[in-house]
Design an enzyme around this catalytic site. Structure first.
Site, PDB file in Angstrom:
ATOM      1  CB  SER A   2     109.229  76.847  61.793  1.00 20.33           C
ATOM      2  OG  SER A   2     110.291  76.810  62.983  1.00 20.33           O
ATOM      3  N   GLY A   3     109.286  73.731  61.649  1.00 21.74           N
ATOM      4  CA  GLY A   3     109.187  72.523  61.788  1.00 21.74           C
ATOM      5  C   GLY A   3     110.256  72.418  63.617  1.00 21.74           C
ATOM      6  CG  HIS A   4     113.393  74.912  66.479  1.00 23.88           C
ATOM      7  ND1 HIS A   4     114.335  74.439  66.109  1.00 23.88           N
ATOM      8  CD2 HIS A   4     113.442  75.800  67.460  1.00 23.88           C
ATOM      9  CE1 HIS A   4     114.757  74.587  68.198  1.00 23.88           C
ATOM     10  NE2 HIS A   4     114.159  75.174  68.325  1.00 23.88           N
TER      11      HIS A   4
ATOM     12  N   GLY B 100     114.890  78.439  65.705  1.00 24.32           N
ATOM     13  CA  GLY B 100     116.350  78.545  66.090  1.00 24.32           C
ATOM     14  C   GLY B 100     117.153  79.099  65.481  1.00 24.32           C
TER      15      GLY B 100
ATOM     16  CG  HIS C 201     134.511  67.030  81.904  1.00 22.64           C
ATOM     17  ND1 HIS C 201     135.217  67.791  82.593  1.00 22.64           N
ATOM     18  CD2 HIS C 201     134.655  66.285  81.561  1.00 22.64           C
ATOM     19  CE1 HIS C 201     137.353  67.548  82.597  1.00 22.64           C
ATOM     20  NE2 HIS C 201     136.401  66.923  81.135  1.00 22.64           N
TER      21      HIS C 201
ATOM     22  CG  HIS D  10     121.304  76.267  67.372  1.00 23.07           C
ATOM     23  ND1 HIS D  10     120.085  76.336  66.165  1.00 23.07           N
ATOM     24  CD2 HIS D  10     120.888  75.302  67.622  1.00 23.07           C
ATOM     25  CE1 HIS D  10     119.978  75.379  65.697  1.00 23.07           C
ATOM     26  NE2 HIS D  10     119.979  74.522  66.654  1.00 23.07           N
TER      27      HIS D  10
END
Length: 211
Positions: free
Chosen positions: A11-13, A71, A138, A147
């Site tokens: 896909s686009g990802h 994704g 940090h 995600h």
């Protein structure tokens, strides 16, 4: 010679992940895998989609491992589980423009995209996406299958539970915990801990749904 790997997803990802792998220059892509039968024998950026799981099993000896370019946390975790059950290892892809600081620990199967920042002594689990220009400061703890979407900001000492989706442009202030399988809405500002399975939206973010 570079090790050959597969990319699971077309896909686009996946296009973004392919670009990262090419720029990173550590692996060569042998082929793509996608469970959508319509995509079989098509190509993305010159790489052939061989088919789905059956085709991957038939050609697994041609590759040293792979990366899942999906994704959706839920779908990605399912695919990762299937790969593990079938003895296939995962590699990570880190864009050359990403800043990964001293003391950072990255797990397996991660994707760190262009302009992302992961600061000192942060621990990132397995199969995590740190998307374009996301910033993790940090001493954060990022669970498996998370995600962090484009432009999201995690301040210092933030913990994010497994399977959580921090949407585009969200901000989480320091020292908070976002539970497992939660959703932080796009553009939200999180100023309090988020329970497991909750969806929070707004600035300040409020719980609008629980699972």
């Amino acid at each position: 010679m570079k090790e050959k790997i597969f990319v699971y997803g077309a896909s686009g990802h996946a296009k973004v992940v392919i670009d990262i792998i090419e720029r990173q220059g550590v692996y060569d892509i042998a082929f793509l895998v996608d469970d959508d039968p319509v995509l079989k024998e098509t190509d993305v950026y010159g790489y052939r989609v061989i088919g789905g799981k059956a085709e991957l099993l038939a050609q697994r000896e041609e590759v040293a491992g792979g990366i899942v370019a999906i994704g959706s946390n839920k779908v990605r975790v399912k695919v990762v589980g299937w790969l593990a059950e079938n003895g296939m290892c995962l590699v990570s892809a880190v864009h050359p423009s990403a800043q990964v600081a001293r003391g950072v620990i990255l797990g397996d199967g991660n994707v760190v995209m262009a302009g992302a920042v992961i600061n000192s002594d942060t621990i990132v689990g397995n199969n995590v996406i740190v998307n374009t220009r996301a910033s993790i400061d940090h001493d954060c703890m990022i669970g498996d299958g998370v995600h962090i979407a484009p432009g999201a900001t995690l301040c210092g000492t933030v913990t994010v539970g497994e399977g959580t989706f921090v949407c585009a442009g969200a901000t989480i202030i320091p020292n908070l915990t976002v539970g497992a399988r939660a959703i932080v809405g796009a553009g939200s500002t999180v100023i309090a801990n988020v329970p497991d399975g909750a969806t929070v939206v707004g600035s300040p973010a409020k719980v609008v749904k629980r699972f």
